[in-house]
Design an enzyme around this catalytic site. Structure first.
Site, short mmCIF file in Angstrom:
data_model
loop_
_atom_site.label_atom_id
_atom_site.label_comp_id
_atom_site.label_asym_id
_atom_site.label_seq_id
_atom_site.Cartn_x
_atom_site.Cartn_y
_atom_site.Cartn_z
N LYS A 92 1.41 9.66 29.41
CA LYS A 92 1.47 11.06 29.87
C LYS A 92 2.16 11.00 31.22
O LYS A 92 1.54 10.69 32.22
CB LYS A 92 0.06 11.64 29.99
CG LYS A 92 -0.02 13.17 29.92
CD LYS A 92 0.82 13.92 30.94
CE LYS A 92 0.18 14.01 32.31
NZ LYS A 92 1.07 14.72 33.28
N GLU A 106 -3.95 3.14 40.82
CA GLU A 106 -3.05 2.87 41.93
C GLU A 106 -2.95 4.19 42.67
O GLU A 106 -2.37 5.14 42.16
CB GLU A 106 -1.70 2.39 41.40
CG GLU A 106 -0.97 1.54 42.39
CD GLU A 106 -0.08 2.38 43.28
OE1 GLU A 106 -0.58 2.85 44.33
OE2 GLU A 106 1.07 2.58 42.91
P1 NAP Z 1 -1.56 13.80 40.69
O1 NAP Z 1 -1.94 15.19 40.34
O2 NAP Z 1 -2.62 12.81 40.93
O3 NAP Z 1 -0.56 13.31 39.53
C1 NAP Z 1 -0.49 12.02 38.98
C2 NAP Z 1 -0.53 12.10 37.46
O4 NAP Z 1 -1.85 12.47 37.04
C3 NAP Z 1 0.39 13.15 36.86
O5 NAP Z 1 0.86 12.72 35.61
C4 NAP Z 1 -0.57 14.32 36.71
O6 NAP Z 1 -0.12 15.31 35.83
C5 NAP Z 1 -1.81 13.63 36.22
N1 NAP Z 1 -3.03 14.40 36.38
C6 NAP Z 1 -3.29 15.43 37.23
N2 NAP Z 1 -4.54 15.89 37.06
C7 NAP Z 1 -5.10 15.15 36.09
C8 NAP Z 1 -6.39 15.12 35.48
N3 NAP Z 1 -7.36 15.97 35.83
N4 NAP Z 1 -6.63 14.20 34.51
C9 NAP Z 1 -5.68 13.34 34.15
N5 NAP Z 1 -4.44 13.30 34.68
C10 NAP Z 1 -4.16 14.19 35.65
O7 NAP Z 1 -0.62 13.82 41.95
P2 NAP Z 1 0.31 15.01 42.44
O8 NAP Z 1 -0.43 16.31 42.40
O9 NAP Z 1 1.55 14.95 41.66
O10 NAP Z 1 0.55 14.60 43.95
C11 NAP Z 1 -0.45 14.92 44.94
C12 NAP Z 1 -0.62 13.81 45.93
O11 NAP Z 1 -0.93 12.59 45.26
C13 NAP Z 1 0.61 13.44 46.74
O12 NAP Z 1 0.79 14.29 47.82
C14 NAP Z 1 0.31 12.03 47.15
O13 NAP Z 1 -0.51 12.00 48.27
C15 NAP Z 1 -0.43 11.48 45.95
N6 NAP Z 1 0.45 10.71 45.06
C16 NAP Z 1 0.39 9.36 45.09
C17 NAP Z 1 1.22 8.63 44.29
C18 NAP Z 1 1.19 7.14 44.28
O14 NAP Z 1 2.18 6.52 43.92
N7 NAP Z 1 0.09 6.51 44.61
C19 NAP Z 1 2.15 9.25 43.46
C20 NAP Z 1 2.18 10.65 43.43
C21 NAP Z 1 1.32 11.35 44.23
P3 NAP Z 1 0.73 16.52 36.47
O15 NAP Z 1 2.07 15.96 36.74
O16 NAP Z 1 0.74 17.57 35.43
O17 NAP Z 1 0.02 16.95 37.73
#
Ligand code: NAP
Ligand code: MG
Length: 464
Positions: free
Chosen positions: A170, A245
């Site tokens: 996903k 991660e």
């Molecule tokens: P996120 O919501 O954690 O997204 C990561 C993945 O998880 C995406 O595929 C997301 O889908 C999915 N996801 C979201 N809610 C979920 C749930 N309840 N159950 C299962 N999967 C779920 O991150 P983001 O909102 O894109 O970014 C927010 C913050 O996260 C950033 O500002 C940053 O601080 C952090 N981040 C960290 C990394 C890293 O490499 N460690 C990468 C990205 C972001 P959707 O795309 O539909 O939301």
């Protein structure tokens, strides 16, 4: 841009169960470039079934054959590098030069590394009167973010397939086109039907359904700490393996005898690359009190070269742009000294944020503690090495870091005391074989290289 209007499940592009779609937006000009289906729990269920059905066959496939498919995957990704780079630029907004040099190139290295590791791994070992078998864990649910869209996919799928696991992916809703290209590459590589499956969709719908699915044996997640925490809780409730991660707030420690100009310029480049959307970015620069002002001036000079729209792209979406700008406001409100950038948008269109540098940042400030995930560098002052160590270790995170010193031994001695999963010494190069993952709240488990492969294996001991 061209997009599939189905899910890749069981070796075919199949229509989604529901009718909802996700609009893919180019963050540089805010134009909708494609639509992909928004998967539901029913699509996830179909994909998990396909992966379960394919598992026994793939697990029993000789490692040399799995390695050959991964080598073919590497070649397919390499052959389509330009298309991949253009797709990532379109949906993530990264400058084409970065998309080519990093986003399209690193996954080729990682896929290649797993072709070799699959071929060479000892899937059996002798221990006294036992034979220990390293067997694949089963069906993997992979949930990836948008910041390095292809790398994050390959860093999970390649080791999973090398181990003999099958996968349901996903990907992030912001970058589904890259995931569809990856699915096409698995077809070109001759990876059997059902071994890799793709469900595009929203995190709280498709992502959550995947994390909760009883047919998934291991959940590998990269993304925010908030979502990671809840996925970890769900997985442990089901007594399921989980790899997380999460975020970082890595320290770039410039010791008093280091080459200051080199360390500052590498540090600024590290933070500004990919518009600061890098979990391992060295977002806290630590400089000794004596050379502090010199470092601040060097950083301001270096950051001036990052012209938005040229050398630095936009953030991925409006929400991330707003989030980063609010952190910049917070830094100002906390009394940090703004030496470059600021909260105003540098361009009319696109989700741009000005490359920003804060000086006089103290370790307790929010901008020194929380992951901002944008082009924002904080510069902190330390008194002596002990003080530097205390500051470096003073966040809940521990993903990466850097140490600079005239004497590499001194840098290594410091690095040994850092609570973090990776440290680059005097600008050490990226190594696709080095285990990558977090200490403390930066996560659980390791990706890349042989340690990344081990995540997807479980052991069985036979006694003779
Ligand atoms: P996120 O919501 O954690 O997204 C990561 C993945 O998880 C995406 O595929 C997301 O889908 C999915 N996801 C979201 N809610 C979920 C749930 N309840 N159950 C299962 N999967 C779920 O991150 P983001 O909102 O894109 O970014 C927010 C913050 O996260 C950033 O500002 C940053 O601080 C952090 N981040 C960290 C990394 C890293 O490499 N460690 C990468 C990205 C972001 P959707 O795309 O539909 O939301
Ligand atoms: Mg999200």
């Amino acid at each position: 841009m061209k997009a599939h209007d189905g899910m890749y499940i069981g070796g075919a592009w199949r229509p989604a169960e529901g009718r909802d779609t996700i609009a893919v937006v180019n963050p540089a000009d805010e134009q909708v470039i494609a639509h992909v289906p928004a998967g539901t729990a029913a699509d996830v269920d179909a994909a998990v079934r396909a992966a379960r059905a394919a598992f026994p066959g793939w697990a029993a496939t000789p490692p040399a054959e799995r390695a050959a498919r991964l080598a073919a995957l590497r070649d397919a990704l390499a052959a389509r590098a330009e298309e991949i780079a253009e797709t990532i630029t379109a949906e993530l907004g990264s400058p084409l030069r970065l998309s080519r040099a990093v986003h399209a190139r690193v996954p080729v290295l990682v896929a290649g590394s797993y072709a070799e590791l699959a071929a060479g791994h000892a899937f059996e070992e002798k221990l006294g009167n036992s034979t220990v078998l390293h067997e694949p864990v089963g069906v993997v649910g992979a949930i990836t973010p948008w910041n390095y869209p292809l790398h994050q996919i390959v860093a999970k799928v390649a080791p999973a397939l090398a181990a003999g696991c099958t996968v349901v992916l996903k990907p992030a809703e912001d970058t589904p086109l890259t995931a569809q290209l990856f699915a096409e590459a698995t077809v070109q590589a001759g990876i059997p039907a059902g071994v890799f499956n793709l469900v595009t969709g929203l995190g709280p719908v498709a992502g959550q359904a995947l994390a909760e699915h009883p047919g998934v044996d291991l959940v590998s997640f990269t993304g925010s700490t908030a979502v990671g925490r809840s996925i970890g809780a769900t997985a442990s409730g089901a007594v399921k393996r989980v790899a997380l991660e999460l975020g970082g707030k890595s320290a770039n420690v410039i010791l008093p005898d280091a080459d200051l100009a080199r360390a500052v310029s590498a540090g600024v480049a590290n933070v500004m690359s990919n518009s600061g959307q890098t979990c391992s970015a060295w977002t806290r620069m630590l400089v000794d009190a004596e050379r502090y002002e010199e470092a601040v001036a060097l950083a301001a000079e270096a950051v001036a070269k990052y012209e938005p729209g040229e050398r630095i792209g936009p953030l991925v979406n409006a929400k991330q742009q707003a989030r980063v700008r609010s952190y910049i406001e917070k830094g100002l409100a906390e009394g940090a000294r703004l030496v470059a950038g600021g909260p105003d948008s540098p361009r009319e269109k696109g989700y741009y944020v000005s490359p920003t540098v804060f000086a006089d940042v103290t370790p307790d400030m929010v901008i020194a503690q929380e992951e901002i995930f944008g082009p924002v560098l904080t510069i902190l002052r330390y008194e002596d090495e002990e003080d530097a160590l205390r500051i470096a270790n003073s966040t809940v995170y521990g993903l990466a870091g850097a140490v600079w010193a005239a004497d590499a031994e001194r840098a290594v001695a410091f690095a040994r005391r850092m609570e973090t999963g990776q440290v680059d010494i005097n600008g050490g190069r990226f190594n696709p074989l080095a285990p990558f993952g977090g200490y403390k709240q930066s996560g659980v488990g390791r990706e890349l290289g042989p340690h990344g492969l081990a995540e997807y294996l479980q052991t069985k001991s036979l006694q003779f």
